[in-house]
Design a protein around this motif. Structure first.
Motif, mmCIF file in Angstrom:
data_model
loop_
_atom_site.group_PDB
_atom_site.id
_atom_site.type_symbol
_atom_site.label_atom_id
_atom_site.label_comp_id
_atom_site.label_asym_id
_atom_site.label_seq_id
_atom_site.Cartn_x
_atom_site.Cartn_y
_atom_site.Cartn_z
ATOM 1 N N ASN A 40 0.834 -1.213 0.000
ATOM 2 C CA ASN A 40 0.000 0.000 0.000
ATOM 3 C C ASN A 40 0.865 1.257 0.000
ATOM 4 O O ASN A 40 0.575 2.223 -0.705
ATOM 5 C CB ASN A 40 -0.893 0.051 1.250
ATOM 6 N N ALA A 41 1.913 1.244 0.813
ATOM 7 C CA ALA A 41 2.783 2.432 0.904
ATOM 8 C C ALA A 41 3.494 2.667 -0.427
ATOM 9 O O ALA A 41 3.598 3.813 -0.893
ATOM 10 C CB ALA A 41 3.797 2.252 2.039
ATOM 11 N N ILE A 42 3.953 1.600 -1.063
ATOM 12 C CA ILE A 42 4.621 1.759 -2.368
ATOM 13 C C ILE A 42 3.624 2.323 -3.377
ATOM 14 O O ILE A 42 3.941 3.252 -4.133
ATOM 15 C CB ILE A 42 5.216 0.416 -2.856
ATOM 16 N N ALA A 43 2.406 1.794 -3.371
ATOM 17 C CA ALA A 43 1.383 2.285 -4.320
ATOM 18 C C ALA A 43 1.120 3.774 -4.097
ATOM 19 O O ALA A 43 0.835 4.511 -5.048
ATOM 20 C CB ALA A 43 0.107 1.475 -4.165
ATOM 21 N N ALA A 44 1.238 4.217 -2.844
ATOM 22 C CA ALA A 44 1.011 5.645 -2.538
ATOM 23 C C ALA A 44 2.285 6.472 -2.746
ATOM 24 O O ALA A 44 2.270 7.688 -2.559
ATOM 25 C CB ALA A 44 0.529 5.786 -1.091
ATOM 26 N N GLY A 45 3.390 5.817 -3.082
ATOM 27 C CA GLY A 45 4.664 6.529 -3.310
ATOM 28 C C GLY A 45 5.272 7.079 -2.029
ATOM 29 O O GLY A 45 6.015 8.056 -2.059
ATOM 30 N N LYS A 46 4.975 6.433 -0.862
ATOM 31 C CA LYS A 46 5.506 6.939 0.421
ATOM 32 C C LYS A 46 6.624 6.032 0.944
ATOM 33 O O LYS A 46 6.516 4.803 0.879
ATOM 34 C CB LYS A 46 4.374 7.012 1.455
ATOM 35 N N PRO A 47 7.681 6.625 1.499
ATOM 36 C CA PRO A 47 8.729 5.805 2.115
ATOM 37 C C PRO A 47 8.132 4.949 3.230
ATOM 38 O O PRO A 47 7.260 5.422 3.967
ATOM 39 C CB PRO A 47 9.701 6.841 2.718
ATOM 40 N N VAL A 48 8.620 3.724 3.343
ATOM 41 C CA VAL A 48 8.060 2.816 4.355
ATOM 42 C C VAL A 48 9.185 2.057 5.051
ATOM 43 O O VAL A 48 10.044 1.465 4.400
ATOM 44 C CB VAL A 48 7.000 1.866 3.744
ATOM 45 N N PHE A 49 9.171 2.122 6.367
ATOM 46 C CA PHE A 49 10.108 1.354 7.195
ATOM 47 C C PHE A 49 9.321 0.174 7.724
ATOM 48 O O PHE A 49 8.312 0.339 8.419
ATOM 49 C CB PHE A 49 10.601 2.219 8.365
ATOM 50 N N CYS A 50 9.769 -1.041 7.411
ATOM 51 C CA CYS A 50 9.057 -2.239 7.840
ATOM 52 C C CYS A 50 9.929 -3.027 8.811
ATOM 53 O O CYS A 50 11.044 -3.418 8.462
ATOM 54 C CB CYS A 50 8.723 -3.098 6.617
ATOM 55 N N GLU A 51 9.429 -3.243 10.024
ATOM 56 C CA GLU A 51 10.169 -4.100 10.955
ATOM 57 C C GLU A 51 10.340 -5.480 10.311
ATOM 58 O O GLU A 51 9.586 -5.869 9.418
ATOM 59 C CB GLU A 51 9.423 -4.219 12.298
#
Ligand code: NAD
Ligand code: ISE
Length: 338
Positions: A83-94
């Motif tokens: 979802n974050a990639i689709a929104a173009g937002k940086p995402v930190f995933c544990e």
């Protein structure tokens, strides 16, 4: 610029990272929090002035969220990261990026299609000062070519809910990531040998385990995972090279001499052992986003590799055979040839 962060999963480490991003790391503000337990989301959001939202999709979509932090249960990570990639937002995933190789590859493909790195995986040991010094020594050629690595990952105890597969999936996955990075090499096979089990464990758990890995360059790694060792949280790593060795330092602790004894404290949990590493990890992540840079920490590809290798380690234990790691070639997007 203040980076506005939305958090998905307000459990143990979610709360710890909310505190870190609020009190320790400058340049960040928590603006939204969600949890499948709405009460928990509200409790975590309220003290930091954030909104509690209904679900992960709402956090990703929120206008006041610049970057997403995923700290929910492992099997839910892929959905939130995609979802974050689709929104173009940086995402930190544990860790883990996802629990299956297939889900990791979906993330890798989505990020490649986006054309810019957005994903960072929470393998914090790469930010530990001791591991960073070891890497400098190895890269400088001071000990010659690495030949053997001896490691131990010991926890004093684990809860009843910790199962036998978790030794690879939850614990050894940290060594798997940090050793790929430390050696700049790939793990190609895994084997598990089992000493007699400790009596200090739940009936269903096989503990300790000895994991043996081989890398593409022929380095041999032995890793003891012993999660009921009783005495402390103890992470050991020694790399033996052609001309010397380099060893991970123990955390600084005063030496006490009294009553005919000399002693130093051993830490008892991973929170204290890696506190500085977590702080550095988030400082660098936030500073990179504020500067408009792509993340430089563990990538979606590293998340994929760690999941494939830890799953192969589980398979190796179950089959009692040397198991080849079946990994796709690394794409050029992630620094590979493919
Ligand atoms: P936890 O159970 O304490 O917290 C997870 C929280 O996520 C819970 O509050 C749960 O209700 C919530 N949740 C689950 N699915 C959700 C969803 N789809 N949307 C919103 N909320 C959801 O677990 P934890 O110990 O905090 O671990 C969380 C993650 O962090 C795990 O993936 C774990 O492997 C990882 N972790 C990493 C480290 C490390 O050293 N880097 C240490 C501990 C945990
Ligand atoms: C835990 O989930 C972690 O991620 C810790 O860093 C690790 O040391 C511990 O063994 C795991 O259970």
């Amino acid at each position: 610029m203040t980076v506005r962060v939305g958090v998905i999963g307000a459990g143990w480490i979610g709360q710890e990272h909310i505190r870190r991003l609020t009190e320790t790391v400058t340049g960040a503000r928590i603006t939204a929090v969600t949890d499948i337990d709405p009460g928990r989301a509200a409790e975590a959001a309220e003290p930091v002035g954030a909104r509690a939202l209904s679900d992960g999709a709402a956090v990703v979509a929120a206008d006041d969220v610049d970057a997403v932090l995923v700290t929910s249960w492992g099997p839910t990570h892929a959905e939130h990261v995609l979802n974050a990639i689709a929104a173009g937002k940086p995402v930190f995933c544990e860790k883990p990026l996802a629990t299956t190789a297939e889900d990791c590859l979906r993330i890798v493909e989505a990020e490649r299609a986006h054309g810019r790195r957005l994903v960072q995986v929470g393998f914090m040991r790469r930010y530990d000062a001791g591991y960073r010094q070891m890497k400098q020594v190895i890269e400088a050629g001071t000990i010659g070519e690495p030949l053997i690595v001896h490691c131990a990952h010991r926890n004093p105890t684990v809860p009843e809910s910790y199962g036998t597969d978790m030794a690879a999936l939850d614990s050894a996955v940290h060594e798997i990531d940090v050793l790929r990075w430390l050696l700049d090499d790939e793990i190609v096979s895994a084997q598990v040998v089992l000493p007699r089990p400790t009596s200090n464990r739940s009936e269903h758990l096989r503990d300790p385990q000895i994991m043996l890995f081989e890398t593409a360059k022929g380095v041999r790694i032995d890793l003891e995972v012993f999660v009921n060792c009783q005495y402390g949280y103890d992470i050991q790593c020694e790399t033996v090279g052609e001309e010397g060795l380099v060893r991970l330092p123990d955390p600084a602790a005063v030496g006490v001499r009294t009553a005919g004894r000399h002693s130093t404290e051993v830490l008892t949990d991973w929170v204290g052992r890696f506190r500085d590493a977590f702080d550095t990890e988030f400082r660098e992540w936030i500073a990179g986003i504020a500067a408009g840079n792509e993340p430089t920490g563990p990538s979606a590809w590293d998340g994929y590799a760690a999941t494939v290798i830890s799953n192969a380690t589980v398979e190796a234990r179950r089959s009692a055979a040397v198991t080849t790691v079946d990994m796709k070639p690394r794409p050029a997007f992630y620094g590979g040839q493919a």
